[in-house]
Design a protein around this motif. Structure first.
Motif, short mmCIF file in Angstrom:
data_model
loop_
_atom_site.label_atom_id
_atom_site.label_comp_id
_atom_site.label_asym_id
_atom_site.label_seq_id
_atom_site.Cartn_x
_atom_site.Cartn_y
_atom_site.Cartn_z
N VAL A 124 17.92 34.15 45.27
CA VAL A 124 18.73 33.18 46.00
C VAL A 124 19.60 32.36 45.06
N TYR A 125 19.01 31.88 43.95
CA TYR A 125 19.76 30.93 43.13
C TYR A 125 20.52 31.56 41.97
N VAL A 126 20.10 32.72 41.50
CA VAL A 126 20.80 33.32 40.37
C VAL A 126 21.70 34.48 40.82
N LEU B 265 8.42 40.65 32.59
CA LEU B 265 9.05 41.90 33.02
C LEU B 265 9.73 41.81 34.40
N PRO B 266 9.05 41.22 35.40
CA PRO B 266 9.71 41.12 36.70
C PRO B 266 11.05 40.37 36.64
N ILE B 267 11.08 39.27 35.86
CA ILE B 267 12.31 38.50 35.76
C ILE B 267 13.38 39.33 35.07
N MET B 268 12.97 40.03 33.99
CA MET B 268 13.94 40.86 33.26
C MET B 268 14.51 41.95 34.15
N LEU B 269 13.62 42.65 34.86
CA LEU B 269 14.07 43.75 35.72
C LEU B 269 15.02 43.24 36.79
N MET B 270 14.65 42.11 37.36
CA MET B 270 15.45 41.53 38.44
C MET B 270 16.86 41.23 37.94
N LEU B 271 16.96 40.60 36.76
CA LEU B 271 18.27 40.24 36.23
C LEU B 271 19.04 41.48 35.80
N LEU B 272 18.28 42.41 35.17
CA LEU B 272 18.91 43.64 34.70
C LEU B 272 19.54 44.41 35.85
N GLY C 166 26.92 44.55 44.56
CA GLY C 166 25.86 45.49 44.23
C GLY C 166 24.48 44.90 44.37
N THR C 167 24.32 43.64 44.00
CA THR C 167 23.00 43.01 44.01
C THR C 167 22.35 43.07 45.38
N TYR C 168 23.15 42.98 46.43
CA TYR C 168 22.57 42.99 47.77
C TYR C 168 21.65 44.16 47.98
N SER C 169 22.14 45.35 47.64
CA SER C 169 21.32 46.52 47.93
C SER C 169 20.20 46.68 46.90
N PHE C 170 20.33 46.03 45.75
CA PHE C 170 19.32 46.22 44.73
C PHE C 170 18.13 45.27 44.85
N VAL C 171 18.35 44.10 45.40
CA VAL C 171 17.26 43.12 45.45
C VAL C 171 16.02 43.66 46.17
N THR D 266 7.43 34.84 44.46
CA THR D 266 8.14 33.58 44.50
C THR D 266 9.29 33.55 43.48
N THR D 267 8.99 33.95 42.23
CA THR D 267 10.06 33.93 41.23
C THR D 267 11.19 34.88 41.60
N MET D 268 10.83 36.03 42.15
CA MET D 268 11.88 36.99 42.50
C MET D 268 12.78 36.46 43.61
N LEU D 269 12.16 35.81 44.60
CA LEU D 269 12.96 35.26 45.69
C LEU D 269 13.84 34.12 45.18
#
Lengths: 385, 283
Positions: free
Chosen positions: A258-260, A45-52, A187-192, A251-254
């Motif tokens: 950074v990379y995605v 879920l965290p990975i999905m939310l992050m990408l979404l 947009g991602t900047y403010s969402f991360v 860790t995965t979110m960071l």
């Protein structure tokens, strides 16, 4: 006053307590690893939310379709049109033949921006300095409209700047907008930071409260209470596994960030990690608090899911700016731990500020952590209701 | 309003229907909830003030076989051993009888066990720390008859180890397995005594009556003036009469005249259930 502690008496007690504690931590990990849905919520879920949030919910404006009504068709208008066509944010749909077509093209939804040049544009620009461009935008989505008209006027301004280079035009003073930290309005900047706050809150508060509520629901809490186990041991054995998993999520979110999503950690990484750990503690304590109030997994899920998540997403400044809220909501926003965490992450990660700039947030979150852990240990019932 | 004293090494049964207050009583005794008033001492310790001490030495098996469903049999036992700072090996002799029956399934998850096996595992978990007093809340509910019988045999063996056992059950026929019982209803004890004394005190002659149409027979009997009580009891109806000396021959004639055939009337001994029904019957 001096206090002598007989280590030989205490040591075995601590050791057996430690053994019990470790068995319980292990047991909690078994619960997590053996339940498919817990695993999905915790790790996928965290990975999905992050990408979404990163890709789809960005406020970034892309692929804006635009048309041009140009009665002049001269050097200057062509140069400006070419600059627009080359820009990655805009897609050119075609030239219009008459002003009547402007309305038509908006109605059909074929373009959201029309650029209108006046007659004899180049002549006017060179001789009278009175060349005019009109930007007509589809204002049904005002935020997007204001963003892409800003882009378009920047393009026009940059043409003017090019001209100034080789032509000597009298001083032309123009206000210029410059966006710091996020120059391309990504947009991602403010969402991360917001998504990080949300996910850590979700994992910590929801998972701890549900896992304690499950022990109550299945009656195993009853057996644990009628045993020499201390409440603090029961609580800690619940908190430790979720703390570890939250660190993995962090860790995965960071890494994803950074990379995605191409959102780098501008400031100090260790600072970012330490404030995140404090926030994780606050969220875990919140989960403990919730579990001290409810006996059913479903209710724990609802409270942490709805009652907690809604204010976190709506009021923490993740989606809407806090400054624009009515004062009562501003007060609520300031009580929500995620608000302070998101502010701090923005400062450290995106603005790259140092410790002294986030000192306030550190202090507030640490106080919240201490108070809430204290209260939840106090509230832990060593009897049934 | 309950008052009782349980001797060391005794199997004490608390018997009553659902909702009688058995679980509440057990939770008060196991220091889990506080009584509105009154005092309880376990092994000479007060359940309110010295609850920590009591929790170290009692064993408690709640009504729902509180096990971790997603952990295996062995993991469950190991965890409850660790909770009491002991190990499976240390007190294995105490649970050996019970545990060896489920040991073949030790790698199976507790949630996949049958009711009887769950019961044995939960009992093993409650015993692993060699408690002085064992509290079993409805250990035979939801369990097959064979496992029920086995449980009572296991309890008899535990009693030999000088463990005091308090057990609650809604099944009246299990009363005879206990040394002493308390009949409970609506949060009150109706009677506390040995099962033999309780059945011995039944003051009426009891008759078991059956015919080919049991439901009509029940309403016919209840409509009779001379009938004091009449309860359906499995294969026959148990009946007491008002004047205690009743003309059974006349009764049989009467029932036959009402259309009952193959009427069988015989005197029977009162069971605990008869006593319970008699005690709770509102005249």
């Amino acid at each position: 006053m001096m206090c002598f502690i007989n280590w030989h008496v205490i040591q075995p007690v601590i050791l057996t307590d430690m053994k019990t504690f470790l068995t319980f931590v292990k047991k909690e990990f078994y619960h997590i690893f053996r339940d498919r849905w817990t695993m999905i919520i915790l790790l996928i879920l965290p990975i999905m939310l992050m990408l979404l949030f990163g890709f789809m919910m960005s406020t970034e404006v892309k692929n804006v379709r635009f048309a041009i009504y140009d009665p002049s068709r001269d050097v200057a208008t062509h140069a400006i049109a070419d600059k627009m066509k080359l820009n990655e944010y805009f897609i050119f749909t075609g030239y219009l033949d008459s002003p009547e077509q402007i309305d038509e093209i908006f109605r059909k939804g074929e373009a959201s921006l029309v650029m209108v040049f006046n007659n004899r544009f180049y002549d006017n620009m060179v001789h009278t300095g009175d060349a005019q461009i009109q930007l007509i935008a589809d204002g049904s989505d005002p935020n997007t409209a204001s963003t892409f008209t800003l882009y378009a006027s920047n393009i026009v301004a940059s043409y003017q700047q090019d001209l100034m280079g080789d032509m000597k035009i009298p001083y032309n003073i123009q206000p210029e907008l410059k966006l710091l930290y996020n120059p391309t309005l990504k947009g991602t900047y403010s969402f991360v930071p917001g998504v990080m706050g949300m996910i850590l809150m979700l994992v910590c508060a929801m998972m701890t409260s549900v896992s304690i509520a499950r022990e109550k629901e299945f009656g195993t809490m009853e057996v644990l209470l009628v045993s020499p186990m201390k409440p603090i041991q029961i609580i800690l054995s619940k908190v430790v596994p979720y703390f570890f998993l939250s660190v993995i999520n962090l860790t995965t979110m960071l890494l994803l960030s950074v990379y995605v999503l191409d959102v780098p950690v501008t400031g100090s990484l260790s600072l970012l990690i330490s404030i995140s750990l404090i926030f994780i503690l606050v969220s875990l304590a919140l989960g403990l608090l919730i579990s001290s109030m409810v006996d059913k997994q479903m209710i724990a899920l609802l409270i942490s899911g709805m009652v907690l998540m809604l204010p976190v997403t709506m009021l923490s400044g993740m989606m809407f700016p806090i400054e624009n809220m009515p004062w009562i909501l501003q007060i609520i926003a300031n009580i929500i731990p995620a608000t302070w965490y998101i502010i701090a992450v923005k400062k450290i990660m995106i603005q790259g500020l140092d410790f002294f700039s986030v000192f306030n947030e550190f202090l507030i979150l640490s106080t919240m952590a201490v108070v809430m852990i204290g209260v939840s240990i106090q509230r832990f019932k060593y009897r049934l209701e | 309003m309950v008052s009782l004293e349980v001797e060391r090494g005794e199997i004490f049964g608390i018997i009553g229907p659902d909702g009688a207050g058995k679980t509440t009583l057990f939770r008060i005794l196991t220091t889990l909830i506080l009584a509105d008033n009154g005092t309880v001492e376990i092994e000479g310790k007060d359940v309110v003030k010295e609850y920590k001490e009591i929790r170290k030495e009692i064993g408690y098996m709640p009504g729902r076989f509180s096990l971790y469903q997603d952990l295996t049999v062995e993991e469950n036992l190991n965890i409850f051993a660790k909770v009491f700072n002991t190990s499976i090996e240390e007190n294995y002799s105490l649970i050996e009888d019970i545990y060896k029956q489920i040991e073949p399934f030790k790698n199976r998850r507790a949630g996949q066990l049958s009711g009887g096996m769950k019961q044995k595992l939960a009992l093993s978990c409650a015993l692993i720390h060699k408690p002085t007093v064992l509290f079993l809340d409805e250990p035979t509910t939801g369990v097959d008859p064979v496992s029920r019988k086995e449980l009572w045999e296991m309890l008899k063996r535990l009693k030999e180890q000088n463990i005091t056992i308090l057990v609650s059950t809604p099944f009246m026929d299990e009363a005879s397995m206990c040394d002493r019982i308390a009949l409970m209803e609506h949060g009150r004890f109706l009677q506390v005594d040995t099962p033999e004394h309780i059945t011995g005190q039944f003051s009426h002659d009891l008759w078991a009556i059956r015919s080919d149409n049991m439901s009509v027979l029940l309403s016919d009997l209840r409509a009779m003036r001379s009938v004091r009580t009449c309860f359906a009891f499995g294969e026959s109806h148990h009946v007491t009469f008002r004047n205690n000396v009743s003309d059974i021959v006349n009764l049989e004639k009467l029932l036959k005249s009402k259309g009952h055939s193959s009427v069988l009337i015989e005197q029977t001994k009162a069971s605990v259930e008869d006593c319970f029904m008699d005690l709770t019957y509102k005249f």
